[in-house]
Design an enzyme around this catalytic site. Structure first.
Site, PDB file in Angstrom:
ATOM      1  CG  HIS A 148       4.125   0.376  17.408  1.00 55.13           C
ATOM      2  ND1 HIS A 148       3.016   0.519  18.212  1.00 55.13           N
ATOM      3  CD2 HIS A 148       4.259  -0.942  17.185  1.00 55.13           C
ATOM      4  CE1 HIS A 148       2.516  -0.686  18.473  1.00 55.13           C
ATOM      5  NE2 HIS A 148       3.253  -1.591  17.857  1.00 55.13           N
TER       6      HIS A 148
ATOM      7  CE  LYS B 287       0.957  -2.568  15.226  1.00 54.83           C
ATOM      8  NZ  LYS B 287       1.406  -3.507  14.213  1.00 54.83           N
TER       9      LYS B 287
END
Ligand code: OMP
Length: 218
Positions: A108, A106
């Site tokens: 963010h 991921k």
């Protein structure tokens, strides 16, 4: 109020059969081997089934001295590790941190591959479904080692007792290579004993043939 569930090999096999988790027939495995049986832990998909399995995992963990952080490999290990941590608390009064990995990075939010309890510098037990050739477990060993964890054991539902990369079983290879114990709730031998007791001789014969080809000498 439901009473704590008692785990037994026989009980787990009956549960697995009743939920379609354990099937006899013809199945192509991840390793390419064509197996006369398959154990799909993803079908333990109701509260009773999951908690019975988790009770078994929790009992095994109680017998191991080194319970640090519990870790569930994505994807199937994630509900298993969560339910096991919960069973350890509810059934044994033992509070153990737990975490898991995601497969996709991921970029963010919290970012990273690991979620839940920190593993760096910790003694970590991996909780997963099945070991056949050992590929899946080796992958997660790499993830955890890179993250600075010290993996101290592996707990799975089923040891298929098949050869890994050499003459030893995949589980024996992992135990030797990483110098850790690997515990299983069920083995292929347990399944064969069950078939014998139930007089399911055709299924048993296919299991014996498969074991002669891919099993370990025992
Ligand atoms: P290895 O990576 O070869 O050890 O295979 C383990 C994985 O195979 C498991 O995590 C499952 O995704 C899958 N599997 C089962 O779930 N049940 C079985 O009975 C056999 C396999 C398999 O494909 O070997």
């Amino acid at each position: 109020q439901p009473s704590p569930q008692k785990f037994s090999v026989h009980g787990l096999i009956e549960l697995a059969l009743s939920r379609g988790v354990l099937k006899f027939g013809e199945f192509t495995l991840k390793s390419g081997r064509v197996s006369p049986y398959f154990f799909n832990a993803g079908l333990l998909n109701d509260g009773e089934a999951l908690s019975l399995l988790a009770s078994g995992y929790a009992q095994k963990m109680m017998a191991s001295e080194d319970v640090g952080v519990l870790f569930g490999p994505a994807y199937k290990g994630i509900p298993l590790v969560a339910a096991t941590a919960s069973a350890l608390w509810h059934e044994h009064g033992v509070n153990v941190p737990w975490g898991f990995n995601r497969k996709e990075v991921k970029d963010h939010g919290e970012g990273g591959l690991l979620v839940g309890a920190p593993v760096a510098g910790q003694r970590v037990w991996i909780v997963d479904d099945v070991i056949t050739a050992g590929t899946a477990i080796r992958e997660v060993m790499n993830v955890l080692t890179k993250a600075g964890a010290k993996v101290t054991g592996v707990l799975v539902a089923l040891d298929r007792q098949e050869r890994g990369q050499g003459e030893l079983s995949a589980i024996q290879e992992i135990e030797q290579q990483y110098n850790i114990p690997v515990q299983a709730l069920l083995t292929m031998t347990d399944l064969m004993n069950y078939l014998k007791k139930e007089n399911r001789l055709d299924d048993l014969a296919r299991m014996q043939n498969y074991r002669a080809e891919f099993g370990i000498q025992s």
